[in-house]
Design a protein around this motif. Structure first.
Motif, PDB file in Angstrom:
ATOM      1  N   THR A  26       1.237  -1.238  -0.334  1.00 53.40           N
ATOM      2  CA  THR A  26       0.375  -0.129   0.357  1.00 53.40           C
ATOM      3  C   THR A  26       0.992   1.588   0.128  1.00 53.40           C
ATOM      4  O   THR A  26       0.467   1.997  -0.581  1.00 53.40           O
ATOM      5  N   GLY A  27       2.267   1.298   0.781  1.00 50.08           N
ATOM      6  CA  GLY A  27       3.051   2.632   0.877  1.00 50.08           C
ATOM      7  C   GLY A  27       2.595   3.377   1.671  1.00 50.08           C
ATOM      8  O   GLY A  27       1.536   2.682   2.472  1.00 50.08           O
ATOM      9  N   VAL A  36      -7.512  -4.520  -1.417  1.00 53.94           N
ATOM     10  CA  VAL A  36      -8.375  -4.996   0.253  1.00 53.94           C
ATOM     11  C   VAL A  36      -9.233  -4.828   0.567  1.00 53.94           C
ATOM     12  O   VAL A  36     -10.320  -4.480  -0.359  1.00 53.94           O
ATOM     13  N   ASP A  37      -9.769  -6.314   0.494  1.00 50.88           N
ATOM     14  CA  ASP A  37     -10.707  -6.700   0.970  1.00 50.88           C
ATOM     15  C   ASP A  37     -12.053  -6.221   1.746  1.00 50.88           C
ATOM     16  O   ASP A  37     -10.784  -6.061   3.227  1.00 50.88           O
ATOM     17  N   LEU A  38     -12.685  -5.626   2.020  1.00 44.58           N
ATOM     18  CA  LEU A  38     -13.490  -4.331   2.668  1.00 44.58           C
ATOM     19  C   LEU A  38     -13.895  -5.860   3.324  1.00 44.58           C
ATOM     20  O   LEU A  38     -14.103  -4.730   4.928  1.00 44.58           O
ATOM     21  N   GLU A  39     -14.230  -6.411   3.139  1.00 42.14           N
ATOM     22  CA  GLU A  39     -15.463  -8.076   4.330  1.00 42.14           C
ATOM     23  C   GLU A  39     -14.426  -7.886   5.777  1.00 42.14           C
ATOM     24  O   GLU A  39     -13.747  -8.183   5.521  1.00 42.14           O
ATOM     25  N   PHE A  87     -11.175   1.542  -0.587  1.00 40.30           N
ATOM     26  CA  PHE A  87     -10.004   1.450   0.260  1.00 40.30           C
ATOM     27  C   PHE A  87      -8.907   2.088  -0.737  1.00 40.30           C
ATOM     28  O   PHE A  87      -7.986   2.834  -0.408  1.00 40.30           O
ATOM     29  N   PHE A  88      -8.473   0.857  -1.466  1.00 43.35           N
ATOM     30  CA  PHE A  88      -7.630   0.672  -2.040  1.00 43.35           C
ATOM     31  C   PHE A  88      -6.829   1.568  -3.027  1.00 43.35           C
ATOM     32  O   PHE A  88      -5.557   1.706  -2.851  1.00 43.35           O
ATOM     33  N   THR A  89      -7.996   1.954  -4.231  1.00 47.98           N
ATOM     34  CA  THR A  89      -7.910   3.247  -5.328  1.00 47.98           C
ATOM     35  C   THR A  89      -7.481   3.856  -4.052  1.00 47.98           C
ATOM     36  O   THR A  89      -6.645   5.227  -5.067  1.00 47.98           O
ATOM     37  N   ARG A  90      -7.238   4.548  -2.474  1.00 49.72           N
ATOM     38  CA  ARG A  90      -6.517   5.518  -1.928  1.00 49.72           C
ATOM     39  C   ARG A  90      -5.581   5.387  -1.480  1.00 49.72           C
ATOM     40  O   ARG A  90      -5.251   6.094  -0.055  1.00 49.72           O
ATOM     41  N   VAL A  91      -4.274   3.655  -1.037  1.00 52.71           N
ATOM     42  CA  VAL A  91      -3.631   3.896  -0.269  1.00 52.71           C
ATOM     43  C   VAL A  91      -2.993   5.047  -1.015  1.00 52.71           C
ATOM     44  O   VAL A  91      -3.159   5.342  -2.305  1.00 52.71           O
ATOM     45  N   PHE A 130       0.703   4.141  -2.562  1.00 46.61           N
ATOM     46  CA  PHE A 130       1.149   3.861  -4.170  1.00 46.61           C
ATOM     47  C   PHE A 130       0.033   3.729  -5.104  1.00 46.61           C
ATOM     48  O   PHE A 130       0.230   4.082  -5.968  1.00 46.61           O
ATOM     49  N   ARG A 131      -1.270   3.951  -4.684  1.00 43.64           N
ATOM     50  CA  ARG A 131      -2.285   4.054  -5.873  1.00 43.64           C
ATOM     51  C   ARG A 131      -2.760   5.351  -6.214  1.00 43.64           C
ATOM     52  O   ARG A 131      -2.445   5.648  -7.195  1.00 43.64           O
ATOM     53  N   VAL A 132      -2.776   6.210  -5.274  1.00 45.30           N
ATOM     54  CA  VAL A 132      -2.885   7.351  -5.376  1.00 45.30           C
ATOM     55  C   VAL A 132      -1.753   8.173  -6.547  1.00 45.30           C
ATOM     56  O   VAL A 132      -2.237   8.389  -7.432  1.00 45.30           O
ATOM     57  N   SER A 133      -0.443   8.473  -6.137  1.00 44.16           N
ATOM     58  CA  SER A 133       0.075   8.476  -6.521  1.00 44.16           C
ATOM     59  C   SER A 133       0.334   7.233  -8.391  1.00 44.16           C
ATOM     60  O   SER A 133       1.269   7.892  -9.105  1.00 44.16           O
ATOM     61  N   SER A 134      -0.284   6.081  -8.835  1.00 46.58           N
ATOM     62  CA  SER A 134      -0.436   5.786  -9.718  1.00 46.58           C
ATOM     63  C   SER A 134      -1.414   6.529  -9.913  1.00 46.58           C
ATOM     64  O   SER A 134      -2.420   5.332 -11.146  1.00 46.58           O
ATOM     65  N   VAL A 135      -2.705   7.517 -10.308  1.00 46.99           N
ATOM     66  CA  VAL A 135      -3.528   7.933 -10.797  1.00 46.99           C
ATOM     67  C   VAL A 135      -2.848   7.777 -12.572  1.00 46.99           C
ATOM     68  O   VAL A 135      -2.431   8.299 -13.112  1.00 46.99           O
ATOM     69  N   GLY A 136      -4.227   7.292 -12.954  1.00 48.24           N
ATOM     70  CA  GLY A 136      -4.104   7.580 -14.825  1.00 48.24           C
ATOM     71  C   GLY A 136      -3.348   5.633 -15.261  1.00 48.24           C
ATOM     72  O   GLY A 136      -3.400   5.645 -15.785  1.00 48.24           O
TER      73      GLY A 136
END
Length: 879
Positions: A211-212, A281-284, A310-314, A316-322
């Motif tokens: 996640t970073g 991230v599994d939200l369950e 959740f996981f699109t906001r961690v 690593f994913r934030v900084s990989s927008v697009g």
């Protein structure tokens, strides 16, 4: 290639962030903390999620990581240098003590100075100084980088830049905040990070590796806001039109970053582990009600994922927008099936292999040996090993051959042997169709098996822009449309940097630094920017840095600053001259190689030539043409062999005799078809054979050399065409000249020198590839240009899908003739070229199927102990 030859190729362009390999010091005792620091830095870089980690002592690289580097194909190489910043983060008390001691010593020797100023000075000095040692890469590793990789660099000068925990990045790496600050996407930005401070460092490495960490990323936003706030008074004085825009950006930066911290209790371990393994991230099982309330001021239904991903906001994913990970279509089935891979071990090498592979493939897990050992003593459903066994139980049941691969870099043999039994103690999961994990474990010690397919990071909707591109004599006549970013509303061309990539279908170049200055023509728009520093060529394509940095204004549109290159196809000879020129070898086609090349030019393409060679009727006819045996008395169904011309000429009846057994009553029709097709391909020519009445010499004559008479080619006598001049024909057929077909001379030489075996070998190689075949047939090597005889020859110099193979193609590799027999010394010479070029493997053909005994032993040695791929063919495989 003949003059003015028009050729159309399919090219694809793509846009992506830089690929970076970061070397870290494997002697670092605090390596786990160091890597956690990296997990904080990388999310602040656009595309930093896709970087890989390479542990090294500075002198060598483990073979697994060499293979990983070749597959990853980095644009840049960095090294992580531990400095006082690391000490301050890991041991702040010791950090302050060191400063205080230094200040006290200075004040004793230099009383009267301001103590706070001295303390500030020593703190800055300690922060930037290396800890323990100045980590650097040896000349040997830099030579490997030059040979096997093609990074952006200047000539042969490999300068490895450092990255430190200070958060200062090399200028070729764009900060995420710099490229998104103009974008409307910023207003909905939310950054979430895991809080794993109370978890073991191993779990921190796994969690943050997926996640970073957010600190550096958030700090960048605050720094950018402060920078703009300081700039605002100057804008108000000098650029009133920019006031509104700057104030809006400041407000966006202020509102965008709302760091949320998620805490995983130990009861949530299984969720966290699965999230790490799947890189999502599994939200369950996680209660996000409090967070939803704070976001929306009202209660939300538990486990609803509609409003909170959740996981699109961690980080690593934030900084990989697009951006998104892609794999080739040909790897689709491998991705769906494949084998899970478990890396077992506690060393920095084991973790870095796990971390890097998570960026390049799926279904990869890390199992620290200490945790495996401890969990086996107290097996229960909450242990990490048990949860992993449960996951592997599912993955393994769907894997190729139901195998679960595992490996280790650090474990000694005694511990390696214990791993299956320790797994068995934790493996208490069974299903009706799958009897646990342990029985399916397969240890792999080959670097080739750890990366069955390859994921690559590209911009979404900008990863495969296909178009037709035309070449004349290998030189492009169109401008390539360099892609521009699609994922952002606005771009600062002074800050946003990316890599454009071009792939040519069926024309994959090898990884070679010297090709960078040759793939583009100077006629392209802005081509002067695409020098060897800004361009590189590798198996994965032609890569160039964008946008071009010329005389530009910050207000320029990105499209105004993009180069639009024109491509240049580089022939095989130029490529191999680049490699061998470094060792002062002169290479040129041998006679056999020249025959092959000229024959190939007479065909539409290589596949057309192969179709002819595999035509059994034509094959038998060509065999007859190179039969050098003398004419037998009374035999008129094998054509005529003329001693003075040292060639066989064949009439219709002789060709019909070859096909009679196969086609029976239809043989004459099939014979006519075969003859006509070979004439259309300029391989056969009609003519007559006359015997001189004076000197008794027999020669073949083209129709334009005869009418009612002919001139003898030996004695120049004028001959009228009578029955006595047709003595070479059957007795009952001497009333008029018979047509005898001559085989094209170049094709005769090609066939007689076994060029067809070389062609079949190349065809079989291409059949097992993805379609890109660049090659030189038999080539001569000389150390001195003026020497007449070559030092040696090589039958095959091949670039297959960008990988280099050398080889020999023999009719019989075990023949008594030492000049035509395959020897161990020949094989060792081929393998020795790996010293200065990235040799992938060796290829050997013995059409007869015979191999010398010592060669077979050498083959076994290569297959068992060598990193090289060995490919062998006989008539059975060549078809």
């Amino acid at each position: 290639m003949t003059s003015n030859t028009l050729e159309t190729k399919i090219i694809s362009t793509a846009l992506r962030p830089s690929r970076v390999a970061i070397f870290i010091d494997n002697s670092d005792k605090k390596w786990k903390n160091t890597i956690v620091h990296l997990m904080e830095l990388l999310p602040a870089i656009w595309g930093g999620d896709g970087f890989i980690l390479i542990p090294s002592d500075g002198e060598s690289i483990h073979p697994f990581f060499e293979e990983l580097l070749r597959s990853y194909d980095p644009d840049f190489i960095l090294k992580y240098q531990r400095t006082g910043y690391d000490l301050k983060a890991n041991d702040p008390k010791n950090f302050q003590q060191i400063i205080e001691r230094a200040v006290q010593e200075f004040m004793i020797q230099n009383p009267g100075h301001a103590k706070e100023i001295i303390r500030e000075h020593y703190e800055k000095e300690l922060l930037r100084n290396p800890l323990e040692r100045n980590f650097d890469l040896s000349k040997k590793i830099k030579q490997y980088i030059l040979k096997d990789l093609a990074i952006f660099h200047h000539r042969d000068d490999i300068r490895i830049q450092s990255i430190t925990y200070s958060g200062t990045f090399p200028n070729f790496l764009p900060k995420f905040v710099d490229i998104i600050q103009h974008s409307e996407k910023l207003k909905n930005l939310k950054i979430v990070q895991l809080d794993l401070k109370n978890h073991a460092i191993d779990f921190q490495l796994m969690g943050y590796g997926a996640t970073g960490k957010a600190e550096s990323l958030i700090n960048n936003f605050h720094e950018k806001r402060e920078e703009l706030e300081k700039l605002l008074p100057k804008i108000k004085r000098h650029s009133p039109d920019q006031i509104a825009e700057t104030e809006i950006m400041i407000q966006k930066l202020q509102n965008a970053v709302h760091p949320q911290v998620e805490k995983f209790a130990r009861s949530d371990s299984s969720v966290m582990f699965k999230s790490v393994w799947n890189r999502r991230v599994d939200l369950e099982g996680i209660d996000f009600r409090n967070i939803w309330r704070s976001m929306n001021n009202k209660s939300k239904k538990k486990n609803s994922t509609d409003s909170y991903d959740f996981f699109t906001r961690v980080p690593f994913r934030v900084s990989s927008v697009g951006l998104s990970y892609f794999f080739r279509r040909t790897d689709y089935l491998k991705d769906e099936q494949g084998n899970p891979l478990v890396i077992v071990g506690d060393s920095v090498e084991d973790y870095c292999l796990y971390y890097s592979l998570t960026r390049l493939r799926k279904k990869v897990y890390w199992l620290p040996y200490v945790r495996l050992l401890n969990d086996s003593k107290k097996p229960n459903a909450a242990t990490y090993s048990f949860i992993l066994a449960t996951e592997l139980n599912h993955e393994g049941s769907e894997a190729d051959n139901k195998e679960i691969h595992w490996t280790s870099i650090s474990l000694k043999k005694s511990r390696l042997l214990k791993v299956p039994s320790l797994m068995s103690k934790n493996d208490i999961v069974r299903t009706a169709n799958y009897n646990g994990v342990t029985g399916h474990l397969v240890y792999v010690d080959s670097s080739k098996k750890i990366l069955p397919y390859l994921l690559r990071l590209y911009e979404k909707k900008n990863a495969n822009n296909r178009s037709a591109y035309q070449f004349i004599d290998g030189k492009g006549i169109n401008l390539v449309d360099t892609p521009r970013p699609k994922s952002f509303d606005g771009n600062d061309i002074l800050k946003h940097k990316w890599i454009s990539e071009i792939s040519i279908l069926d024309n994959v170049y090898p990884t070679a630094d010297f090709l960078s200055g040759k793939v583009f023509l100077p006629e392209g728009i802005g081509a002067f920017h695409l020098n060897s520093v800004a361009t590189r060529v590798s198996r994965s394509g032609i890569h160039y840095q964008c946008p071009a940095m010329g005389l530009i204004s910050p207000a320029d549109e990105v499209s105004d600053s993009l180069v639009r290159p024109m491509l240049n196809m580089i022939p095989a000879k130029k490529i191999f001259e680049g490699y061998f020129g470094r060792k002062k070898y002169d290479i040129r086609f041998s006679d056999k190689g020249s025959y092959f090349r000229q024959v190939l030019e007479n065909f539409k393409n290589f596949d057309t030539l192969i179709q002819l060679i595999k035509n059994k009727d034509a094959f038998e006819l060509f065999k007859l043409y190179i039969d050098g045996s003398e004419n037998r008395s009374g035999v008129f169904d094998r054509g005529v062999f003329l001693k003075n011309e040292k060639r066989r000429f064949i009439d219709f009846a002789s060709i019909d005799k070859l096909l009679e057994a196969k086609y029976q009553q239809n043989s004459k029709t099939e014979t006519a078809k075969l003859i006509n097709s070979l004439i259309e391909n300029n391989l056969l020519e009609r003519g007559y054979i006359f015997k001189c009445s004076y000197c008794k010499n027999s020669s073949w004559y083209r129709p334009d050399e005869t009418a009612n008479n002919f001139v003898c080619k030996r004695c120049s006598s004028q001959n009228a065409i009578r029955e006595e001049n047709l003595r070479i024909q059957p007795p009952g057929l001497r009333f008029e000249p018979l047509v005898f077909y001559k085989l094209n001379e170049l094709f005769y030489q090609f066939w007689n020198s076994n060029g067809w075996i070389t062609a079949l070998t190349l065809s079989q190689l291409k059949k097992g590839s993805e379609g890109s075949l660049i090659f030189m047939p038999e080539t001569e090597f000389r150390k001195h240009l003026e020497q007449e005889k070559p030092d040696f020859e090589i039958d095959l110099l091949v670039i297959l899908d960008g990988n280099i193979y050398f080889g020999e193609a023999k009719r019989d590799a075990n023949v008594n003739d030492p000049n035509n027999k395959l020897s161990v010394s020949q094989i060792e010479r081929l393998l020795g070229f790996d010293e200065f070029l990235p040799l992938k493997g060796v290829v050997f053909t013995s059409f007869s199927g015979n191999w010398p005994d010592d060669v077979l032993k050498k083959f076994d040695e290569i297959e068992k102990k060598s990193q090289f791929e060995l490919i062998k063919f006989t008539a059975k495989e060549l078809g």
